[in-house]
Design a protein around this motif. Structure first.
Motif, PDB file in Angstrom:
ATOM      1  N   GLU A 111      45.815  27.755  32.166  1.00  0.00           N
ATOM      2  CA  GLU A 111      46.600  27.462  33.283  1.00  0.00           C
ATOM      3  C   GLU A 111      47.123  28.057  34.315  1.00  0.00           C
ATOM      4  N   LEU A 112      47.428  29.340  33.879  1.00  0.00           N
ATOM      5  CA  LEU A 112      47.831  30.276  34.465  1.00  0.00           C
ATOM      6  C   LEU A 112      46.690  30.740  36.083  1.00  0.00           C
ATOM      7  N   VAL A 113      45.977  30.615  35.136  1.00  0.00           N
ATOM      8  CA  VAL A 113      44.377  31.407  36.099  1.00  0.00           C
ATOM      9  C   VAL A 113      44.351  30.215  36.216  1.00  0.00           C
ATOM     10  N   ARG A 114      44.058  29.206  36.296  1.00  0.00           N
ATOM     11  CA  ARG A 114      43.652  28.004  36.638  1.00  0.00           C
ATOM     12  C   ARG A 114      44.755  27.462  38.496  1.00  0.00           C
ATOM     13  N   GLU A 115      45.984  28.094  37.971  1.00  0.00           N
ATOM     14  CA  GLU A 115      46.783  27.540  39.466  1.00  0.00           C
ATOM     15  C   GLU A 115      46.727  28.726  40.621  1.00  0.00           C
ATOM     16  N   THR A 116      46.072  30.536  39.684  1.00  0.00           N
ATOM     17  CA  THR A 116      46.054  31.605  40.831  1.00  0.00           C
ATOM     18  C   THR A 116      45.199  31.206  41.541  1.00  0.00           C
ATOM     19  N   LEU A 117      43.818  30.442  41.055  1.00  0.00           N
ATOM     20  CA  LEU A 117      42.274  30.421  41.761  1.00  0.00           C
ATOM     21  C   LEU A 117      42.753  29.460  43.527  1.00  0.00           C
ATOM     22  N   THR A 118      43.919  28.347  42.809  1.00  0.00           N
ATOM     23  CA  THR A 118      43.971  27.224  43.727  1.00  0.00           C
ATOM     24  C   THR A 118      45.091  28.111  45.429  1.00  0.00           C
ATOM     25  N   GLN A 149      55.515  37.301  37.199  1.00  0.00           N
ATOM     26  CA  GLN A 149      54.761  39.189  36.975  1.00  0.00           C
ATOM     27  C   GLN A 149      53.536  38.792  36.420  1.00  0.00           C
ATOM     28  N   LEU A 150      52.558  38.004  35.818  1.00  0.00           N
ATOM     29  CA  LEU A 150      51.446  38.121  34.887  1.00  0.00           C
ATOM     30  C   LEU A 150      50.760  36.877  36.349  1.00  0.00           C
ATOM     31  N   GLN A 151      51.313  36.051  36.895  1.00  0.00           N
ATOM     32  CA  GLN A 151      50.376  35.165  37.948  1.00  0.00           C
ATOM     33  C   GLN A 151      49.905  36.666  38.935  1.00  0.00           C
ATOM     34  N   GLN A 152      51.108  37.541  39.574  1.00  0.00           N
ATOM     35  CA  GLN A 152      50.992  38.485  40.451  1.00  0.00           C
ATOM     36  C   GLN A 152      49.843  39.182  40.133  1.00  0.00           C
ATOM     37  N   VAL A 153      49.639  39.678  39.043  1.00  0.00           N
ATOM     38  CA  VAL A 153      48.761  40.214  38.362  1.00  0.00           C
ATOM     39  C   VAL A 153      47.164  39.661  38.807  1.00  0.00           C
ATOM     40  N   PHE A 154      47.214  38.280  38.551  1.00  0.00           N
ATOM     41  CA  PHE A 154      45.986  37.849  38.301  1.00  0.00           C
ATOM     42  C   PHE A 154      45.720  37.678  39.752  1.00  0.00           C
ATOM     43  N   LEU A 155      46.548  37.358  40.651  1.00  0.00           N
ATOM     44  CA  LEU A 155      45.723  37.227  42.448  1.00  0.00           C
ATOM     45  C   LEU A 155      46.248  38.804  42.516  1.00  0.00           C
ATOM     46  N   ASN A 156      46.613  39.213  42.266  1.00  0.00           N
ATOM     47  CA  ASN A 156      46.611  41.196  43.446  1.00  0.00           C
ATOM     48  C   ASN A 156      44.679  41.065  43.081  1.00  0.00           C
ATOM     49  N   LEU A 157      44.286  40.695  41.616  1.00  0.00           N
ATOM     50  CA  LEU A 157      42.919  41.196  41.462  1.00  0.00           C
ATOM     51  C   LEU A 157      41.764  40.796  42.097  1.00  0.00           C
ATOM     52  N   ILE A 158      42.176  39.459  41.623  1.00  0.00           N
ATOM     53  CA  ILE A 158      41.511  37.882  42.863  1.00  0.00           C
ATOM     54  C   ILE A 158      41.117  38.712  43.996  1.00  0.00           C
ATOM     55  N   SER A 159      42.292  38.989  44.991  1.00  0.00           N
ATOM     56  CA  SER A 159      42.237  39.607  45.408  1.00  0.00           C
ATOM     57  C   SER A 159      41.335  41.015  46.245  1.00  0.00           C
ATOM     58  N   ASN A 160      41.580  42.012  45.072  1.00  0.00           N
ATOM     59  CA  ASN A 160      40.968  42.941  45.459  1.00  0.00           C
ATOM     60  C   ASN A 160      39.165  42.835  45.758  1.00  0.00           C
TER      61      ASN A 160
END
Length: 207
Positions: free
Chosen positions: A61-68, A98-109
Motif C-alpha cells: 500500500e505504501l508503494v502504491r501511495e508513493t507512486l501516486t 519516514q519510509l514513504q520519504q525513502v521510497f519517494l527519494n529513491l523513485i525521484s532519483n
C-alpha cells in the motif's frame, strides 16, 4: 514541490488555462508540504528514545501511495512503470512518513537518472518480496537510467557526495539513516544492461 509550482504557474499563464489541472498540481504541492512537516518531525523522533510514530504498515500500500504522489513526474518524463508486488499483505512496523520519504527519494532519483536517456525506453520497476530465511521485507526500485560508475556506487551514501550538478548529497544519506533506524539496510546495485537498483531490506513483524 518546485517543479509542481513551476508547472502550475505555467498552466495558469497559458492562453487557455486548464484550471482543474492547475488545481490538481497545487493540491499536490499542499500535500507535499504536509508530508514534509511529518518527515521533519519523524527525523527528529529518530534521535529520541522510544518508538514514537511507529505503526503497523502494509508495504504494498505504501508503494502504491508513493507512486501516486509522483505520478505527474512519471508522466511528464514519459516513464513506463511496472510494479511486481508480492501477493498478500506485507507487514512491518515503522514510521509512515519516514519510509514513504525513502521510497519517494529513491523513485525521484530513478526519474532523474532517466531524464537524459534518449536511445532506449525509460523503465521504472518497483518490486516487493519476502526473504524466505528471515521473513524480511525487500523493496527494490529499478531504473534504466545512466547507472553508477564503480567509485560512485561505493560513495553514493556518503554525506555531501553527489553525482548531480544541483544535488546536495544528503538525500541518500538520510534514506540510509532512516532505514537503519528501522533495523534494515539500503544498498545500490548495478542493473543489467542499464541503470541502477536500490534495494531496501526491512524486518517484518508486529509492534
Amino acid at each position: 514541490m518546485i517543479i509542481n509550482a513551476e508547472t502550475g504557474l505555467s498552466m495558469l499563464k497559458s492562453t487557455t488555462p486548464d484550471l482543474n489541472e492547475a488545481c490538481s498540481v497545487f493540491d499536490d504541492i499542499l500535500n507535499d508540504g504536509r508530508r514534509m512537516n511529518e518527515i521533519v518531525g519523524g527525523i527528529r523522533s529518530m534521535f529520541k528514545k522510544g518508538a514514537h510514530g511507529q505503526i503497523l504498515l502494509d508495504v504494498n500500500e505504501l508503494v502504491r501511495e508513493t507512486l501516486t504522489m509522483i505520478d505527474l513526474d512519471l508522466r511528464t518524463y514519459g516513464i513506463s512503470v511496472k510494479t511486481d508486488l508480492r501477493d498478500g499483505v506485507l507487514h512491518l512496523s515503522g514510521d509512515r512518513g519516514q519510509l514513504q520519504q525513502v521510497f519517494l527519494n529513491l523513485i525521484s532519483n530513478a526519474i532523474e537518472a532517466m531524464t537524459s536517456v534518449t536511445d532506449r525506453a525509460r523503465n521504472l520497476r518497483v518490486r516487493t518480496n519476502v526473504v524466505q530465511e528471515s521473513s524480511d521485507v525487500v523493496v527494490t526500485v529499478e531504473d534504466s537510467g545512466t547507472g553508477l560508475e564503480g567509485e560512485d556506487k561505493d560513495r553514493i551514501f556518503e554525506p555531501f557526495f553527489t553525482t548531480k550538478s544541483t544535488g546536495t548529497g544528503v538525500g541518500l544519506t538520510i534514506c540510509r539513516v532512516i532505514i537503519e533506524s528501522h533495523g534494515g539496510s539500503l544498498k545500490a546495485l548495478a542493473n543489467k544492461p542499464y541503470g541502477t537498483i536500490f534495494e531496501v531490506t526491512l524486518p517484518s513483524g508486529d509492534l
